[in-house]
Design a protein around this motif. Sequence first.
Motif, short mmCIF file in Angstrom:
data_model
loop_
_atom_site.label_atom_id
_atom_site.label_comp_id
_atom_site.label_asym_id
_atom_site.label_seq_id
_atom_site.Cartn_x
_atom_site.Cartn_y
_atom_site.Cartn_z
N UNK A 147 128.00 66.46 79.73
CA UNK A 147 128.14 66.81 80.93
C UNK A 147 129.57 66.76 81.32
N UNK A 148 130.06 67.50 82.06
CA UNK A 148 131.39 67.48 82.71
C UNK A 148 131.36 66.55 83.88
N UNK B 232 116.54 66.96 82.48
CA UNK B 232 117.42 66.92 81.34
C UNK B 232 117.42 68.46 80.74
N UNK B 233 118.57 68.63 80.26
CA UNK B 233 118.86 70.02 79.41
C UNK B 233 119.20 69.88 78.24
N UNK B 234 118.28 70.52 77.42
CA UNK B 234 118.35 70.33 76.03
C UNK B 234 118.54 71.81 75.53
N UNK B 235 119.56 71.73 74.74
CA UNK B 235 120.25 73.01 74.04
C UNK B 235 120.09 72.89 72.50
N UNK B 236 119.14 73.62 71.77
CA UNK B 236 119.30 73.49 70.42
C UNK B 236 119.02 72.05 69.90
N UNK B 237 119.52 71.72 68.96
CA UNK B 237 119.43 70.41 68.37
C UNK B 237 120.34 69.16 69.01
N UNK B 238 121.18 69.64 69.95
CA UNK B 238 121.97 68.47 70.67
C UNK B 238 121.00 67.79 71.57
N UNK B 239 121.62 66.53 71.80
CA UNK B 239 121.16 65.41 72.48
C UNK B 239 120.70 66.06 74.01
N UNK B 240 119.68 65.60 74.61
CA UNK B 240 119.45 65.94 75.98
C UNK B 240 120.67 65.51 76.99
N UNK B 241 120.89 66.38 78.01
CA UNK B 241 121.96 65.97 78.91
C UNK B 241 121.11 65.77 80.18
N UNK B 242 121.24 64.64 80.88
CA UNK B 242 120.85 64.31 82.28
C UNK B 242 121.49 65.20 83.30
N UNK B 243 120.87 65.61 84.32
CA UNK B 243 121.36 66.16 85.54
C UNK B 243 120.50 65.83 86.66
N UNK B 244 120.94 65.45 88.05
CA UNK B 244 119.96 65.50 89.15
C UNK B 244 120.05 66.83 89.77
N UNK C 113 125.70 74.29 89.95
CA UNK C 113 126.07 75.05 88.47
C UNK C 113 126.30 73.65 87.45
N UNK C 114 125.95 73.94 86.34
CA UNK C 114 126.23 72.98 85.09
C UNK C 114 127.47 73.23 84.34
N UNK D 192 110.66 62.46 82.88
CA UNK D 192 109.93 61.83 81.96
C UNK D 192 109.79 62.48 80.86
N UNK D 193 110.34 63.55 80.67
CA UNK D 193 110.65 64.17 79.32
C UNK D 193 109.56 65.58 79.17
N UNK D 194 108.62 65.69 80.52
CA UNK D 194 107.77 66.86 80.33
C UNK D 194 108.70 68.21 80.39
N UNK D 195 108.18 69.08 79.67
CA UNK D 195 108.75 70.50 79.56
C UNK D 195 108.44 71.05 80.91
N UNK D 196 109.41 71.67 81.70
CA UNK D 196 109.26 72.51 82.86
C UNK D 196 109.58 73.94 82.82
N UNK D 197 110.34 74.28 81.80
CA UNK D 197 110.80 75.50 81.59
C UNK D 197 111.64 75.70 80.22
N UNK D 198 111.90 77.08 79.84
CA UNK D 198 112.78 77.34 78.67
C UNK D 198 113.53 78.63 79.08
N UNK D 199 114.61 78.67 78.42
CA UNK D 199 115.60 79.90 78.56
C UNK D 199 116.04 80.31 77.23
N UNK D 200 116.90 81.28 77.52
CA UNK D 200 117.60 81.88 76.42
C UNK D 200 119.16 81.74 76.57
N UNK D 201 120.08 81.37 75.92
CA UNK D 201 121.36 81.32 75.94
C UNK D 201 121.94 83.13 75.98
#
Length: 77
Positions: A76-77, A44-56, A63-64, A5-14
């Motif tokens: 996504x691959x 959904x994984x969001x990295x920087x300004x890239x579009x969100x990538x959906x994953x189940x 592993x992504x 639904x787009x609710x932020x669940x967590x953040x991390x650092x590359x």
Amino acid sequence: MTDGNGTVLGTGKVEGGHARGRSQFKQCTVSFTVRVPGGPENYQLIIGAFEPMPYNREVIRRGLAFYETEQGGLAPL
């Protein structure tokens, strides 16, 4: 990382990574950790300004993997 639904669940650092291959087609490996609740089925994984990538949930557990498209986005691959 957001839920379906787009609710932020967590953040991390590359963290540091490395690239291999020719200049036009490089394989890049980076590490990151994001701790999120295990309840949602879809994320959904969001990295920087890239579009969100959906994953189940199952894909995330394995592993992504993703690649940079010719248009400069991530997919996504």
